[in-house]
Design a protein around this motif. Structure first.
Motif: not given
Length: 215
Positions: A113-121, A126-129, A151-154
């Motif tokens: 559910s939470a937004v994942i952030e890695v650097g500028e990515l 949920d919204t597939h964006q 991204m979950r294993h950056a």
């Protein structure tokens, strides 16, 4: 089949509840903390695909193993893109179902559910964006799932087998070069237009998403 699975899984030490239709399955999944869900596509009322989509929309992230008599590639993809974690075509061997179910339980549910952030990515499950900076990037369902895994294993090296297990079904295209093909697709969309390198090839080991997301 539900009765047989209930008995067989019970004999293996699982506590099992059975839902007679899709609506009841959604209600049960929302009110109980299940370790895994075995979901038949051919349910009365809403089918298994829609049932899976609904329990995901309600924030239920228990691993889902889908069962179906449909063997086409499109149906398998529909199940996985709808939020399922694995897919088995009937008829199947109970021993294989048990092995896959145990593997899913070990993996556990991942809250998407939470937004994942890695650097500028940035990736919104949920919204597939997906965005790099302020630019939104259009990804196919499979590209999205592969990027989410990275991204979950950056920062960690993921082998080809690990990527197949996380982003594809248990036996989906296991012997093909599907991982290499989709990593190439991803690089063309999230790296090349921005003149960065985020997904690195680690020779002899696998692939890694840089912790800075490529800067």
């Amino acid at each position: 089949m539900a009765a047989l699975l209930r008995r067989g899984l019970g004999e293996e030490g699982f506590a099992v509840d059975v839902a007679e239709d899709g609506e009841r399955a959604v209600g049960m999944a929302r009110t109980a903390d299940y370790d895994a869900v075995v979901l038949d596509v051919g349910l009365p009322g809403i089918d298994g695909f829609e049932t899976c989509r609904q329990i995901r929309r309600h924030g239920v992230w228990a691993p889902v193993l889908m069962l179906t008599a449909r063997s086409s590639l499109d149906d398998r993809v529909a199940g996985l893109d709808g939020g399922a974690d694995d897919y088995m075509v009937k008829p199947f061997a109970f021993a294989e179902l048990l092995a896959r179910l145990r593997a899913l339980v070990r993996r556990g549910g991942v809250d998407r559910s939470a937004v994942i952030e890695v650097g500028e990515l940035r990736l919104h499950p949920d919204t597939h964006q997906v965005w790099r900076g302020d630019t939104e990037i259009e990804l196919s369902a499979k590209e999205f799932r592969l990027l989410e895994t990275f991204m979950r294993h950056a920062g960690y090296v993921l082998s080809r087998t690990q990527l197949l297990e996380q982003a594809w079904a248990y036996d989906f295209a296991r012997r093909s070069n599907v991982v290499e093909v989709y990593i190439r697709y991803l690089r063309r969309k999230i790296d090349v237009p921005f003149d960065v390198v985020s997904i690195e090839t680690i020779r002899g080991a696998g692939y890694r998403l840089r912790k800075d997301g490529g800067g």
